[in-house]
Design a protein around this motif. Structure first.
Motif, PDB file in Angstrom:
ATOM      1  N   GLN A 298      13.833   8.848  -3.603  1.00  0.00           N
ATOM      2  CA  GLN A 298      14.183   8.233  -4.770  1.00  0.00           C
ATOM      3  C   GLN A 298      13.395   6.800  -4.763  1.00  0.00           C
ATOM      4  OE1 GLN A 298      18.233   8.789  -5.690  1.00  0.00           O
ATOM      5  NE2 GLN A 298      18.771   6.516  -6.505  1.00  0.00           N
ATOM      6  N   ASP A 299      12.907   6.484  -6.115  1.00  0.00           N
ATOM      7  CA  ASP A 299      12.302   5.337  -6.238  1.00  0.00           C
ATOM      8  C   ASP A 299      13.442   4.134  -6.418  1.00  0.00           C
ATOM      9  OD1 ASP A 299      11.125   3.045  -7.083  1.00  0.00           O
ATOM     10  OD2 ASP A 299      10.242   4.029  -8.864  1.00  0.00           O
ATOM     11  N   VAL A 300      13.290   3.282  -5.493  1.00  0.00           N
ATOM     12  CA  VAL A 300      14.549   2.023  -5.265  1.00  0.00           C
ATOM     13  C   VAL A 300      14.828   1.039  -6.509  1.00  0.00           C
ATOM     14  CG1 VAL A 300      15.141   0.012  -4.061  1.00  0.00           C
ATOM     15  CG2 VAL A 300      14.956   2.063  -2.569  1.00  0.00           C
TER      16      VAL A 300
ATOM     17  N   GLU B  98       7.683  -8.748  -7.799  1.00  0.00           N
ATOM     18  CA  GLU B  98       8.071  -7.406  -7.402  1.00  0.00           C
ATOM     19  C   GLU B  98       8.760  -6.753  -8.720  1.00  0.00           C
ATOM     20  OE1 GLU B  98       6.812  -5.865  -5.362  1.00  0.00           O
ATOM     21  OE2 GLU B  98       6.337  -7.138  -3.761  1.00  0.00           O
TER      22      GLU B  98
ATOM     23  N   GLU C 278      19.116  -5.036  -1.848  1.00  0.00           N
ATOM     24  CA  GLU C 278      20.044  -4.965  -2.715  1.00  0.00           C
ATOM     25  C   GLU C 278      20.039  -3.628  -3.600  1.00  0.00           C
ATOM     26  OE1 GLU C 278      20.486  -8.605  -4.962  1.00  0.00           O
ATOM     27  OE2 GLU C 278      22.031  -7.891  -6.215  1.00  0.00           O
ATOM     28  N   ALA C 279      18.693  -3.595  -4.336  1.00  0.00           N
ATOM     29  CA  ALA C 279      18.533  -2.457  -4.706  1.00  0.00           C
ATOM     30  C   ALA C 279      18.608  -1.425  -4.161  1.00  0.00           C
ATOM     31  CB  ALA C 279      17.102  -2.544  -5.609  1.00  0.00           C
ATOM     32  N   LEU C 280      18.096  -1.187  -3.067  1.00  0.00           N
ATOM     33  CA  LEU C 280      18.099  -0.194  -2.076  1.00  0.00           C
ATOM     34  C   LEU C 280      19.585   0.373  -1.870  1.00  0.00           C
ATOM     35  CD1 LEU C 280      17.213   1.783   0.207  1.00  0.00           C
ATOM     36  CD2 LEU C 280      17.177  -0.011   1.726  1.00  0.00           C
TER      37      LEU C 280
ATOM     38  N   ARG D 203       3.034  -4.104  -1.205  1.00  0.00           N
ATOM     39  CA  ARG D 203       4.435  -4.705  -1.738  1.00  0.00           C
ATOM     40  C   ARG D 203       4.543  -5.832  -0.838  1.00  0.00           C
ATOM     41  NH1 ARG D 203       7.062  -3.664  -6.516  1.00  0.00           N
ATOM     42  NH2 ARG D 203       7.006  -1.546  -6.845  1.00  0.00           N
ATOM     43  N   GLN D 204       3.907  -6.317   0.287  1.00  0.00           N
ATOM     44  CA  GLN D 204       4.098  -7.518   0.862  1.00  0.00           C
ATOM     45  C   GLN D 204       5.420  -7.340   1.543  1.00  0.00           C
ATOM     46  OE1 GLN D 204       1.717 -10.831  -1.212  1.00  0.00           O
ATOM     47  NE2 GLN D 204       3.404 -10.453  -2.285  1.00  0.00           N
TER      48      GLN D 204
ATOM     49  N   TYR E 178      15.219  -0.918 -12.472  1.00  0.00           N
ATOM     50  CA  TYR E 178      14.842  -2.018 -12.822  1.00  0.00           C
ATOM     51  C   TYR E 178      13.432  -1.817 -13.644  1.00  0.00           C
ATOM     52  CZ  TYR E 178      17.224  -4.335  -9.072  1.00  0.00           C
ATOM     53  OH  TYR E 178      18.166  -4.666  -8.240  1.00  0.00           O
TER      54      TYR E 178
ATOM     55  N   SER F 100      16.358  -8.813  -2.029  1.00  0.00           N
ATOM     56  CA  SER F 100      16.500  -8.296  -3.453  1.00  0.00           C
ATOM     57  C   SER F 100      16.189  -6.869  -3.298  1.00  0.00           C
ATOM     58  CB  SER F 100      15.521  -8.923  -4.490  1.00  0.00           C
ATOM     59  OG  SER F 100      15.474 -10.424  -4.394  1.00  0.00           O
ATOM     60  N   ILE F 101      15.133  -6.388  -2.525  1.00  0.00           N
ATOM     61  CA  ILE F 101      14.805  -5.111  -2.390  1.00  0.00           C
ATOM     62  C   ILE F 101      15.828  -4.275  -1.762  1.00  0.00           C
ATOM     63  CG2 ILE F 101      13.174  -3.382  -1.373  1.00  0.00           C
ATOM     64  CD1 ILE F 101      11.074  -5.681  -2.226  1.00  0.00           C
TER      65      ILE F 101
ATOM     66  N   ILE G 257       8.462   1.682  -3.028  1.00  0.00           N
ATOM     67  CA  ILE G 257       9.542   1.631  -2.358  1.00  0.00           C
ATOM     68  C   ILE G 257      10.571   2.595  -2.647  1.00  0.00           C
ATOM     69  CG2 ILE G 257      11.295  -0.198  -2.025  1.00  0.00           C
ATOM     70  CD1 ILE G 257       9.728  -2.456  -2.990  1.00  0.00           C
ATOM     71  N   GLU G 258      10.570   3.606  -1.644  1.00  0.00           N
ATOM     72  CA  GLU G 258      11.143   4.932  -2.166  1.00  0.00           C
ATOM     73  C   GLU G 258      11.902   5.336  -0.983  1.00  0.00           C
ATOM     74  OE1 GLU G 258       8.334   8.072  -3.705  1.00  0.00           O
ATOM     75  OE2 GLU G 258       8.284   8.904  -1.756  1.00  0.00           O
TER      76      GLU G 258
ATOM     77  N   MET H 227      11.054 -13.831   0.773  1.00  0.00           N
ATOM     78  CA  MET H 227      12.271 -13.399   1.114  1.00  0.00           C
ATOM     79  C   MET H 227      12.844 -12.074   0.026  1.00  0.00           C
ATOM     80  SD  MET H 227      13.737 -14.828   3.626  1.00  0.00           S
ATOM     81  CE  MET H 227      15.646 -15.163   3.673  1.00  0.00           C
ATOM     82  N   HIS H 228      11.953 -11.739  -0.835  1.00  0.00           N
ATOM     83  CA  HIS H 228      12.143 -10.703  -1.864  1.00  0.00           C
ATOM     84  C   HIS H 228      12.723  -9.254  -0.910  1.00  0.00           C
ATOM     85  CE1 HIS H 228       8.422  -9.164  -0.302  1.00  0.00           C
ATOM     86  NE2 HIS H 228       8.244  -8.310  -1.131  1.00  0.00           N
TER      87      HIS H 228
ATOM     88  N   LEU I  84      12.541   4.609   4.659  1.00  0.00           N
ATOM     89  CA  LEU I  84      12.169   4.335   3.383  1.00  0.00           C
ATOM     90  C   LEU I  84      10.676   4.158   3.566  1.00  0.00           C
ATOM     91  CD1 LEU I  84      13.298   2.692   0.975  1.00  0.00           C
ATOM     92  CD2 LEU I  84      12.653   0.806   2.422  1.00  0.00           C
TER      93      LEU I  84
ATOM     94  N   CYS J 277       8.833 -13.234  -4.810  1.00  0.00           N
ATOM     95  CA  CYS J 277       9.898 -12.390  -5.300  1.00  0.00           C
ATOM     96  C   CYS J 277       9.644 -11.900  -6.651  1.00  0.00           C
ATOM     97  CB  CYS J 277      11.531 -12.948  -5.123  1.00  0.00           C
ATOM     98  SG  CYS J 277      11.662 -13.627  -3.514  1.00  0.00           S
TER      99      CYS J 277
ATOM    100  N   ARG K  96      22.101  -0.093  -3.972  1.00  0.00           N
ATOM    101  CA  ARG K  96      22.588   0.742  -5.213  1.00  0.00           C
ATOM    102  C   ARG K  96      22.185   2.052  -5.109  1.00  0.00           C
ATOM    103  NH1 ARG K  96      20.866  -4.050  -9.440  1.00  0.00           N
ATOM    104  NH2 ARG K  96      22.182  -5.691  -8.462  1.00  0.00           N
ATOM    105  N   SER K  97      20.973   2.305  -4.794  1.00  0.00           N
ATOM    106  CA  SER K  97      20.335   3.746  -5.008  1.00  0.00           C
ATOM    107  C   SER K  97      21.132   4.520  -3.589  1.00  0.00           C
ATOM    108  CB  SER K  97      18.881   3.844  -4.584  1.00  0.00           C
ATOM    109  OG  SER K  97      18.125   3.228  -5.563  1.00  0.00           O
TER     110      SER K  97
ATOM    111  N   HIS L 247      14.630 -14.657  -8.350  1.00  0.00           N
ATOM    112  CA  HIS L 247      13.522 -14.414  -9.557  1.00  0.00           C
ATOM    113  C   HIS L 247      14.514 -13.636 -10.637  1.00  0.00           C
ATOM    114  CE1 HIS L 247      15.304 -11.020  -7.033  1.00  0.00           C
ATOM    115  NE2 HIS L 247      15.322 -10.240  -8.202  1.00  0.00           N
TER     116      HIS L 247
END
Lengths: 115, 224
Positions: free
Chosen positions: B7-9, B126, A8-10, A37-38, B13, A5-6, A105-106, A1-2, A31, B123, A12-13, B92
């Motif tokens: 852009q690197d997401v 990463e 969420e970061a995405l 990265r699974q 981090y 999280s990704i 992850i870009e 389920m990561h 993306l 999780c 933000r960017s 995580h």
């Protein structure tokens, strides 16, 4: 389920980009995701659709592009792709492989309307 | 209109993690990030390691848990520096929360920090926390297929611990398959087969940490 999280970061960017580029709305987010990265595409899309509610990207579609893995052998300089047979250099057998690509992850591009 | 961004997401981090790593390297503090399933024995491994390690006053543990302080409470008896980080549902730890935990520690007294990550095989992989070593903790009852099914963890681990080897006679587990899969994914990482419960096999694991910790300490600027 990561994926959540990704995503969420995405976002933000994405919010940074929306602000910087003065966008009114976003229609598409492309993306690039490395195969190491699974990431499960369906989960990623599901998480994206959940996260976009109430943002300027609420109408956006997520496009995923997979980046295949490539490694360089630090011992002999050989480059290889498929890790199927094991993470060792197929030429000299060394385990000293560095990842050239496949961990991205870009955000490659976004399509949107300016204010 | 289409805007090319590239852009690197995870950049924010990663930057935070690099800052943490640089600070700890400069101070000569070795940080180990333990990643494994719930119930793989991460906390017991820490307890047994503490029982055998000299100079506990130089050791700290950062406990990552979704909720509760249970794991942290199990380590209180050692009198080590201990910080509990509740992730409040997150699966995580992130470098930012580790940086916050480090601020609550007396770093000058420390040489070794263990992070017990949230029990999860996916999780935490990463998220770089700025650790010097990442250790995959697996256990016999989980089955021999964990490396095969969760390759990213094992591929990037600095070491692999196979815990609960004392249960091998009672549960189906193919040790040769496990070993060959770890080897296939990661030919560099040492594999420590041990039982935290009985204490068997702990010495090579402890020696590995001491050796790596000593090497980082020797390279730290203040010790030049």
């Amino acid at each position: 389920m990561h994926e959540f999280s990704i995503v969420e970061a995405l976002f933000r960017s994405l919010e940074e980009i929306i602000e910087r580029e003065r966008l009114r709305s976003v229609q598409r987010v492309r993306l690039r995701v490395g195969e190491l990265r699974q990431i499960v595409p369906e989960l990623m899309t599901f998480a994206f659709d959940a996260a976009k509610e109430g943002t300027k990207a609420c109408g956006a579609a997520l496009e995923l592009e997979t980046v295949s893995a490539r490694f360089r052998c630090e011992a002999c300089g050989n480059e290889c792709s498929s890790p199927e047979a094991g993470y060792a250099c197929p030429q000299c057998g060394s385990y000293e492989l560095s990842v050239l690509q496949g961990k991205e992850i870009e955000i490659a591009a976004i399509e949107g309307e300016r204010e | 209109m289409i805007i090319n961004v590239k852009q690197d997401v995870l950049e924010a981090y990663r930057k935070r993690a690099e800052e943490v790593r640089a600070e700890l390297e400069a101070r000569g503090v070795y940080m180990v990030n333990l990643i494994g399933s719930p119930g793989s024995g991460k906390t017991l491994l820490l307890e047994r390691s503490m029982e055998r390690m000299p100079k506990l006053e130089r050791i700290a543990v950062i406990e990552g848990d979704v909720e509760t302080q249970r794991d942290a409470e199990r380590l209180e008896r050692f009198g080590i520096q201990l910080v509990s980080v509740n992730t409040g549902g997150a699966c995580h730890l992130e470098a930012q929360s580790v940086a916050g935990a480090l601020e609550r520690l007396e770093l000058d007294a420390l040489e070794l920090i263990f992070i017990e990550n949230v029990g999860n095989l996916i999780c935490p992989v990463e998220f770089d926390l700025g650790e010097a070593a990442r250790v995959a903790v697996s256990s016999v009852p989980e089955g021999e297929d964990k490396p095969t099914k969760y390759p990213a963890l094992f591929r990037e681990a600095s070491a692999v611990v196979l815990n609960k080897v004392d249960l091998a006679p009672y549960v189906p587990f193919d040790p040769d398959y496990f070993r060959s899969e770890v080897r296939r994914l990661n030919g560099k990482a040492p594999l420590f087969e041990l039982s935290a419960s009985s204490g068997d096999g702990l010495d090579p694991w402890l020696a590995w940490i001491e050796e790596r910790r000593g090497r980082l300490r020797a390279a730290a600027p203040q010790n030049e």
